[in-house]
Design an enzyme around this catalytic site. Structure first.
Site, PDB file in Angstrom:
ATOM      1  N   ASP A   1     -37.101  53.221  12.021  1.00 33.59           N
ATOM      2  CA  ASP A   1     -38.273  52.345  12.072  1.00 33.59           C
ATOM      3  C   ASP A   1     -37.842  50.906  11.800  1.00 33.59           C
ATOM      4  OD1 ASP A   1     -40.986  51.906  12.416  1.00 33.59           O
ATOM      5  OD2 ASP A   1     -41.513  52.368  10.345  1.00 33.59           O
TER       6      ASP A   1
ATOM      7  N   GLU B   1     -36.899  46.487  15.432  1.00 32.52           N
ATOM      8  CA  GLU B   1     -37.018  45.530  16.546  1.00 32.52           C
ATOM      9  C   GLU B   1     -35.920  44.447  16.530  1.00 32.52           C
ATOM     10  OE1 GLU B   1     -40.184  47.957  16.014  1.00 32.52           O
ATOM     11  OE2 GLU B   1     -39.608  46.469  14.509  1.00 32.52           O
TER      12      GLU B   1
ATOM     13  N   ASP C   1     -47.613  51.264  15.743  1.00 31.53           N
ATOM     14  CA  ASP C   1     -48.744  51.243  14.815  1.00 31.53           C
ATOM     15  C   ASP C   1     -50.053  50.983  15.551  1.00 31.53           C
ATOM     16  OD1 ASP C   1     -46.833  51.666  12.923  1.00 31.53           O
ATOM     17  OD2 ASP C   1     -46.803  49.604  12.181  1.00 31.53           O
TER      18      ASP C   1
END
Length: 801
Positions: free
Chosen positions: A405, A408, A483
């Site tokens: 997670d 990015e 999300d």
């Protein structure tokens, strides 16, 4: 129908030469042309232009400035040797005659033209500009209006008429038309009844696709850095193009079977007693579940590769207990490593010098969950090896899979919420600033994770889930859409996103069931479960301030419905696993837009509220509140309800869709494979069911292996093809199998419809390798018969008369 055997003409299109001549001056004076075994190169004083063929239908065109060639993170296909007889080089042009068409390049004038095999204009590169670090290219799309793909993007579903930015970004509770998001796949698919082609711009920097938004007949591509690195993919239809994209960028590995089961997650389940309570809740409510996730609160102060001594004092004991109950456990791992001397991962990373640095040579420090953190440079092979080794601690505790997670990468305290653009990376073939390779950071993290797990447990299939990714990332991890929000609008959005992500080469995809942010109504949660049942990755997940999200918390009535929905997932696992195998072999998505299988039907290009699961199931989920029936489009032919066999012809029809019963249909003439219910994929199997839809002839196939090891690569699998036919009063099944694996079923049950004139005895004899065996036959009413006998993979023919 236009067949996209390719004809590429470079530098011959009227009206392009002057512009191209001006732009090509950026490369300096043309010097010479050279030909190698694998490419033709036009050399200029300050750069070069190359073209290659990677396989029939995939052409690679590259414009490079200086010595700027960089190894692709995405591409695995190697170029083919250029045929001596198919290459022509003279002063005016470079021409290549390939199986798919003709390529010509004029070093002085440039220009790029794509035509169909019958000579119709499809695509022209009619403008090209270079800046100091970037470029802009404009294409005439010749009235094409159906464009799909581009990976993880929101609405509109058809990419035409919008502008899309490729820059992996962390935006929780994103809007239904928000852009950009967590993943980048710079591949766009043009598809309509006339044919299809794909354009893959291999560039991990910030890029923008303007698809008819500024000018109606223009596709304008711009990049902030890097080369003009374009793969043109042609095929007879969209499915053919998507297959070739998978050949180019790689295919998904077969996942562990348990990762196809239902999965329960939350930010966060803790302490240990809470995790065990959740596990007991599933078993006591008899709701199947395979996986429980642990979010960041399992860690010691959010430090990766640690256990919280307060919340998880005995992790191995807890994991052993969960394994005994049939559960696997997946833990979250972020890239940020807390800047903390005495912390094992930090100390070892400093010792091996694996963290990202500023231009001044110091470690870049950014704030994420643990506080000040350093970040591994996953572009470096040495770093990926170090990273993979860190997982040993969690694997030794019994953790089964890993969830990457925040990759990015997300950073809390920088202006752009990610690394500064001038942070330096060490690549396998050089160095790069972060802005040049940003979109591949998460992919390289997932790569390091997978490669490390393969070394630590070489006989097991890894499970890696990633939030951020780039083209080709399907080789390393499953992904989910980040999300999202608890609303019916996001439920609709999820399906549209799945379909475009699938045709972008990434089949193992899902969303947070119920929405990550917010609190779904009982109805919304149940309808999302219905979609999740036919989503490759099936996980419920929610934020830390949301209400409980387990399937039994919405009241007894909803508990019963939710149980039935998840039961259906487990009963359908033979079909689901077979669809994964097909995707692994072909690269086609598991969730398919209708146009992939029905390319000549213009209606299919408009539809994104229904889909095909694999090649056999037509799924039409309810995506709105208060709805108990909906309109469904059925492509040509007759379709049968999987529930009662009701046959519906092609066209638009209204169907009933009560809560808990997703409209699902199969094409008439299909044999569908299901199995008896289990509470997890680790349980002993009882019965394999074959259901025939159609009375005269039908066929189907199913795939099995052990679901855990790599033995299938050596032939330890079972592929069974079944054909059904009726001959007068007789009915016959023929079985053809390949492979040596033996599934653990005890019984095989055949269900099929018969005409009223057909009658069979209650005991039936059939032949298996020349030996007669006995089974039982039962009438299920309305002409549906059931035949049951011991499961035996050696059976070749069953005949009833």
């Amino acid at each position: 129908m236009l067949i996209y055997g390719l004809i590429l003409l470079l530098g011959t299109h009227t009206g392009l030469n002057n512009n191209k001549t001006d732009d090509m001056k950026a490369l300096g004076k043309f010097t010479n042309v050279e030909k190698t075994q694998y490419e033709v190169i036009a050399n200029y004083e300050a750069g070069k232009v190359k073209f290659q063929i990677l396989k029939p239908g995939i052409f690679h065109f590259t414009l490079e400035r200086g010595n700027s060639e960089r190894k692709s993170f995405a591409v695995v296909e190697a170029p083919e040797k250029l045929s001596e007889s198919g290459i022509e080089i003279n002063k005016e042009r470079i021409a290549a005659d390939f199986p798919d068409g003709f390529v010509q390049y004029s070093p002085e004038s440039g220009g790029l033209r794509l035509l169909s095999k019958d000579g119709a204009d499809l695509l022209d590169l009619d403008s090209f500009q270079l800046s100091d670090t970037g470029l802009t290219a404009g294409f005439d799309i010749h009235n094409a209006r159906n464009f799909y793909g581009l990976g993880e993007k929101t609405l509109p579903y058809n990419r035409y008429g919008s502008r899309w930015t490729m820059w992996n970004s962390d935006f929780p509770a994103y809007g239904i038309k928000f852009d950009p998001l967590y993943e980048t796949v710079p591949f766009i698919l043009k598809a309509d009844t006339g044919g299809a082609y794909g354009l893959f711009f291999d560039n991990p920097s910030r890029t923008v696709f303007d698809v008819g938004a500024t000018q109606a007949d223009k596709l304008i591509y711009s990049a902030g850095a890097g080369n003009f690195d374009l793969y043109i993919i042609t095929g007879k239809n969209a499915a053919d193009v998507v297959r070739k994209l998978a050949d180019l960028t790689g295919k998904m590995h077969m996942p562990p079977l348990w990762s196809l089961g239902y999965q329960q997650s939350r930010w966060s389940y803790y302490p240990e007693s809470k995790v065990l309570d959740i596990a007991r809740g599933f078993r006591e409510n008899k709701i199947p579940c395979d996986v429980i996730y642990l979010d960041i609160d399992y860690m010691d102060g959010y430090r990766c590769f640690t256990w919280s001594p307060k919340n998880f004092p005995t992790p191995k004991k807890m994991l052993d207990t969960l394994h005994g109950m049939g559960f696997k456990v997946v833990t979250i791992i972020d890239p940020g490593i807390k800047e903390n001397k005495g912390y094992r991962a930090y100390d070892s990373g400093v010792k091996k010098d694996v963290f990202v640095k500023t231009p001044g040579g110091k470690y870049f420090v950014g704030r994420v969950w643990p506080g000040n953190c350093v970040f591994p440079d996953f572009f470096n092979a040495k770093t990926r090896e170090w990273w993979g080794e860190q997982y040993k601690y969690l694997i030794d505790s019994g953790v089964d899979g890993f969830w990457n997670d925040m990759n990015e990468p997300s950073v809390f305290n920088t202006p752009n919420k990610t690394f500064p653009p001038d942070v330096m990376h060490t690549l396998d073939d050089g160095t790069a600033m972060h802005y040049e390779v940003h979109n591949a950071y998460g992919m390289q993290m997932a790569r390091g994770t997978r490669e490390g797990l393969e070394k630590l447990e070489p006989d097991k299939r890894p499970f890696v889930l990633t939030r951020s990714n780039y083209a080709g990332g399907q080789r390393y991890a499953a992904m989910w859409t980040g999300d999202n929000f608890a609303s019916f609008a996001h439920l609709k959005l999820a399906l549209a996103m799945f379909l475009n992500i699938g045709v972008s080469g990434q089949p193992f995809v899902g969303s947070d069931v119920g929405g990550f942010v917010g609190n779904p109504s009982p109805e919304l949660f149940t309808r999302w479960l219905e979609l999740g049942t036919f989503t490759p990755f099936f996980r419920t997940h929610s934020t830390n301030d949301s209400k409980p999200r387990e399937p039994w918390v919405f009241g007894p009535g909803y508990t019963a419905i939710n149980r039935e929905i998840i039961d259906r997932r487990y009963e359908m696992l033979p079909e689901i696993y077979t669809a994964f195998r097909v995707s692994h072999e072909t690269g086609l998505p598991i969730m398919r837009p209708l146009y992939l299988d029905f390319p000549q039907d213009p209606e299919t290009y408009k539809i994104y509220n229904e889909f095909l699961f694999g090649s056999r199931l037509l799924v039409a989920p309810v995506l709105d509140s208060g709805v108990v029936k909906r309109d469904v489009y059925f492509p040509t032919g007759n379709w049968a309800s999987v529930y009662d066999g009701t046959v519906i012809p092609g066209g638009w029809h209204e169907v009933v869709a009560p809560l808990g019963m997703t409209p699902v249909f199969v094409k008439e003439g299909t044999i569908l494979f299901t199995q008896s219910l289990t509470q997890s994929t680790s349980e002993q199997l009882d019965t394999l069911y074959l259901r025939v839809y159609g009375r005269d002839v039908a066929e189907g196939d199913v795939y099995f292996d052990d679901g855990e090891s790599l033995a299938y690569r050596g032939g330890d699998y079972l592929q069974v093809k079944v054909a059904f036919k009726t001959e007068g009063p007789a009915a016959e099944f023929q079985f053809a199998s390949e492979g040596k694996f033996k599934p653990g079923y005890k019984e095989l049950t055949l269900r099929f419809s018969v005409a009223s004139s057909q009658t069979f005895h209650t005991a039936v004899a059939f032949t298996a390798d020349g030996n007669k065996m006995n089974g039982t036959i039962t009438s299920l009413g309305q002409g549906l018969l059931q035949v049951t006998f011991p499961f035996d993979v050696s059976i070749r023919t069953i005949r009833l008369e």
